[in-house]
Design a protein around this motif. Structure first.
Motif, PDB file in Angstrom:
ATOM      1  N   ASP A  17       0.857  -1.183   0.000  1.00 25.47           N
ATOM      2  CA  ASP A  17       0.000   0.000   0.000  1.00 25.47           C
ATOM      3  C   ASP A  17       0.899   1.241   0.000  1.00 25.47           C
ATOM      4  O   ASP A  17       1.273   1.757   1.056  1.00 25.47           O
ATOM      5  N   GLU A  18       1.237   1.717  -1.187  1.00 29.65           N
ATOM      6  CA  GLU A  18       2.175   2.832  -1.293  1.00 29.65           C
ATOM      7  C   GLU A  18       1.631   4.100  -0.656  1.00 29.65           C
ATOM      8  O   GLU A  18       2.358   4.810   0.053  1.00 29.65           O
ATOM      9  N   GLN A  19       0.367   4.385  -0.866  1.00 36.50           N
ATOM     10  CA  GLN A  19      -0.200   5.625  -0.338  1.00 36.50           C
ATOM     11  C   GLN A  19      -0.128   5.660   1.184  1.00 36.50           C
ATOM     12  O   GLN A  19       0.275   6.667   1.779  1.00 36.50           O
ATOM     13  N   ARG A  20      -0.517   4.566   1.828  1.00 34.67           N
ATOM     14  CA  ARG A  20      -0.465   4.507   3.302  1.00 34.67           C
ATOM     15  C   ARG A  20       0.979   4.561   3.791  1.00 34.67           C
ATOM     16  O   ARG A  20       1.286   5.242   4.777  1.00 34.67           O
ATOM     17  N   ILE A  37      12.363   0.580   2.275  1.00 32.20           N
ATOM     18  CA  ILE A  37      11.331   0.097   1.346  1.00 32.20           C
ATOM     19  C   ILE A  37      11.604  -1.388   1.138  1.00 32.20           C
ATOM     20  O   ILE A  37      12.490  -1.788   0.379  1.00 32.20           O
ATOM     21  N   ARG A  38      10.850  -2.217   1.848  1.00 34.20           N
ATOM     22  CA  ARG A  38      11.030  -3.678   1.782  1.00 34.20           C
ATOM     23  C   ARG A  38       9.716  -4.284   1.285  1.00 34.20           C
ATOM     24  O   ARG A  38       8.881  -4.740   2.068  1.00 34.20           O
ATOM     25  N   GLU A  39       9.540  -4.252  -0.002  1.00 34.00           N
ATOM     26  CA  GLU A  39       8.331  -4.766  -0.656  1.00 34.00           C
ATOM     27  C   GLU A  39       8.784  -5.783  -1.690  1.00 34.00           C
ATOM     28  O   GLU A  39       9.084  -5.454  -2.844  1.00 34.00           O
ATOM     29  N   LYS A  40       8.839  -7.032  -1.282  1.00 29.90           N
ATOM     30  CA  LYS A  40       9.467  -8.069  -2.101  1.00 29.90           C
ATOM     31  C   LYS A  40       8.762  -8.307  -3.434  1.00 29.90           C
ATOM     32  O   LYS A  40       9.373  -8.800  -4.379  1.00 29.90           O
ATOM     33  N   HIS A  41       7.496  -7.957  -3.499  1.00 27.23           N
ATOM     34  CA  HIS A  41       6.730  -8.204  -4.714  1.00 27.23           C
ATOM     35  C   HIS A  41       6.982  -7.158  -5.793  1.00 27.23           C
ATOM     36  O   HIS A  41       6.585  -7.333  -6.941  1.00 27.23           O
ATOM     37  N   GLU A  45      12.404  -1.212 -10.463  1.00 29.36           N
ATOM     38  CA  GLU A  45      11.911   0.091 -10.921  1.00 29.36           C
ATOM     39  C   GLU A  45      10.814   0.617 -10.014  1.00 29.36           C
ATOM     40  O   GLU A  45      10.756   1.818  -9.711  1.00 29.36           O
ATOM     41  N   GLN A  46       9.927  -0.272  -9.565  1.00 27.54           N
ATOM     42  CA  GLN A  46       8.843   0.145  -8.672  1.00 27.54           C
ATOM     43  C   GLN A  46       9.380   0.566  -7.312  1.00 27.54           C
ATOM     44  O   GLN A  46       8.898   1.541  -6.721  1.00 27.54           O
ATOM     45  N   LYS A  47      10.384  -0.141  -6.814  1.00 27.28           N
ATOM     46  CA  LYS A  47      10.990   0.236  -5.532  1.00 27.28           C
ATOM     47  C   LYS A  47      11.614   1.620  -5.624  1.00 27.28           C
ATOM     48  O   LYS A  47      11.482   2.440  -4.708  1.00 27.28           O
ATOM     49  N   ILE A  48      12.292   1.889  -6.724  1.00 26.70           N
ATOM     50  CA  ILE A  48      12.901   3.206  -6.903  1.00 26.70           C
ATOM     51  C   ILE A  48      11.814   4.272  -7.008  1.00 26.70           C
ATOM     52  O   ILE A  48      11.966   5.383  -6.470  1.00 26.70           O
ATOM     53  N   GLN A  49      10.685   3.938  -7.641  1.00 26.42           N
ATOM     54  CA  GLN A  49       9.585   4.886  -7.722  1.00 26.42           C
ATOM     55  C   GLN A  49       9.011   5.187  -6.337  1.00 26.42           C
ATOM     56  O   GLN A  49       8.682   6.335  -6.021  1.00 26.42           O
ATOM     57  N   TRP A  50       8.879   4.172  -5.495  1.00 23.22           N
ATOM     58  CA  TRP A  50       8.441   4.393  -4.112  1.00 23.22           C
ATOM     59  C   TRP A  50       9.419   5.317  -3.397  1.00 23.22           C
ATOM     60  O   TRP A  50       9.019   6.196  -2.619  1.00 23.22           O
ATOM     61  N   ALA A  51      10.705   5.120  -3.651  1.00 28.22           N
ATOM     62  CA  ALA A  51      11.710   5.982  -3.031  1.00 28.22           C
ATOM     63  C   ALA A  51      11.520   7.433  -3.468  1.00 28.22           C
ATOM     64  O   ALA A  51      11.618   8.355  -2.652  1.00 28.22           O
ATOM     65  N   TYR A  52      11.228   7.633  -4.738  1.00 29.88           N
ATOM     66  CA  TYR A  52      10.964   8.999  -5.206  1.00 29.88           C
ATOM     67  C   TYR A  52       9.701   9.563  -4.567  1.00 29.88           C
ATOM     68  O   TYR A  52       9.629  10.771  -4.284  1.00 29.88           O
ATOM     69  N   SER A  53       8.707   8.717  -4.317  1.00 29.37           N
ATOM     70  CA  SER A  53       7.488   9.185  -3.651  1.00 29.37           C
ATOM     71  C   SER A  53       7.809   9.706  -2.258  1.00 29.37           C
ATOM     72  O   SER A  53       7.255  10.720  -1.822  1.00 29.37           O
ATOM     73  N   LEU A  54       8.710   9.008  -1.546  1.00 28.31           N
ATOM     74  CA  LEU A  54       9.144   9.492  -0.233  1.00 28.31           C
ATOM     75  C   LEU A  54       9.900  10.810  -0.376  1.00 28.31           C
ATOM     76  O   LEU A  54       9.693  11.742   0.403  1.00 28.31           O
ATOM     77  N   VAL A  65      16.186   3.832   2.410  1.00 30.27           N
ATOM     78  CA  VAL A  65      16.921   2.613   2.081  1.00 30.27           C
ATOM     79  C   VAL A  65      16.039   1.747   1.188  1.00 30.27           C
ATOM     80  O   VAL A  65      14.874   1.496   1.512  1.00 30.27           O
ATOM     81  N   ILE A  66      16.594   1.291   0.068  1.00 30.64           N
ATOM     82  CA  ILE A  66      15.856   0.416  -0.839  1.00 30.64           C
ATOM     83  C   ILE A  66      16.343  -1.012  -0.623  1.00 30.64           C
ATOM     84  O   ILE A  66      17.520  -1.312  -0.804  1.00 30.64           O
ATOM     85  N   ASN A  67      15.437  -1.893  -0.230  1.00 32.44           N
ATOM     86  CA  ASN A  67      15.792  -3.279   0.071  1.00 32.44           C
ATOM     87  C   ASN A  67      15.663  -4.184  -1.153  1.00 32.44           C
ATOM     88  O   ASN A  67      14.741  -4.033  -1.953  1.00 32.44           O
ATOM     89  N   GLY A  68      16.602  -5.110  -1.259  1.00 34.90           N
ATOM     90  CA  GLY A  68      16.532  -6.112  -2.300  1.00 34.90           C
ATOM     91  C   GLY A  68      16.928  -5.644  -3.685  1.00 34.90           C
ATOM     92  O   GLY A  68      16.651  -6.317  -4.668  1.00 34.90           O
ATOM     93  N   LEU A  69      17.588  -4.514  -3.766  1.00 31.97           N
ATOM     94  CA  LEU A  69      17.978  -3.968  -5.065  1.00 31.97           C
ATOM     95  C   LEU A  69      19.383  -4.450  -5.377  1.00 31.97           C
ATOM     96  O   LEU A  69      20.359  -3.956  -4.829  1.00 31.97           O
TER      97      LEU A  69
END
Length: 208
Positions: A17-20, A37-41, A45-54, A65-69
């Motif tokens: 849930d990116e918004q929450r 950001i630890r969202e294994k699914h 690219e999506q993890k980096i986008q979440w990082a930009y949202s933050l 911190v981006i996990n699993g990259l």
């Protein structure tokens, strides 16, 4: 925050849930040293986008911190994000004895045994996550490793060890006494009715 003394990490709950996530992160980041950001699914690219949202929400890049990259070359192209964290599955995909990372990167690795801790340190990790130390809602039915095991890990390596698993204000002191350089939490913040108050309580426990 004075991360040189005792770091406080908040790891995302992995529910997608990116918004929450961004909303809560925006409320709690002043109390934290790092938000993972630890969202294994998600894809890289999506993890980096979440990082930009933050980042766009006002959270400093050096707290993210981006996990699993595993694509280090791709991350090195990023102007803002230079903090990553790996699990053991990520370690298994990297060939050779050295992680060969850029000097700009800060890389953490999750470990669950003394052997894994020593291997991670030898291969160039900057810090370790070790756990789960206490009973944890994210590891139901799994026996915690305990304070004595945490102390053994902290004594065996020269890099910082961050305790994870069932961490709350009441056991911060015990974790610190065992030699840990920080604590990481998941449900203590994301499952709280008042995440900002929960983060503040953790920070206050650290500063006691």
């Amino acid at each position: 925050m004075n991360s040189l003394s005792f770091e406080l990490h908040a790891v995302s709950p992995g529910i997608g849930d990116e918004q929450r996530f961004v909303k809560i992160a925006t409320d709690v980041w002043p109390w934290l040293d790092y938000i993972h950001i630890r969202e294994k699914h998600l894809t890289s690219e999506q993890k980096i986008q979440w990082a930009y949202s933050l980042l766009y929400a006002g959270i400093p890049a050096d707290r993210i911190v981006i996990n699993g990259l595993c694509e280090l070359n791709e991350l090195e192209k990023q102007v803002f994000f230079q903090r990553i964290h790996w699990g053991q599955s990520n370690m298994a995909t990297i060939q050779g004895s050295s992680l060969k990372k850029s000097d700009r990167l800060r890389l953490g690795i999750s470990v669950h045994s003394l052997h894994e801790a020593r291997v991670a340190e030898e291969r160039g990790a900057d810090y370790l996550f070790y756990g789960h130390v206490f009973s944890s809602s994210s590891k139901p039915g799994s026996k915690p490793r305990g304070i004595s095991a945490l102390s053994e890990i902290c004594s065996a390596v020269s890099i910082p060890v961050i305790a994870i698993g069932g961490i709350g204000p009441a056991n911060i002191a015990a974790v610190r006494a065992a030699g840990a350089s920080g604590a990481a939490v998941i449900s203590s913040i994301w499952a709280s009715d008042n995440p900002e108050r929960a983060a503040a309580a953790l920070r206050q426990a650290i500063e006691r």
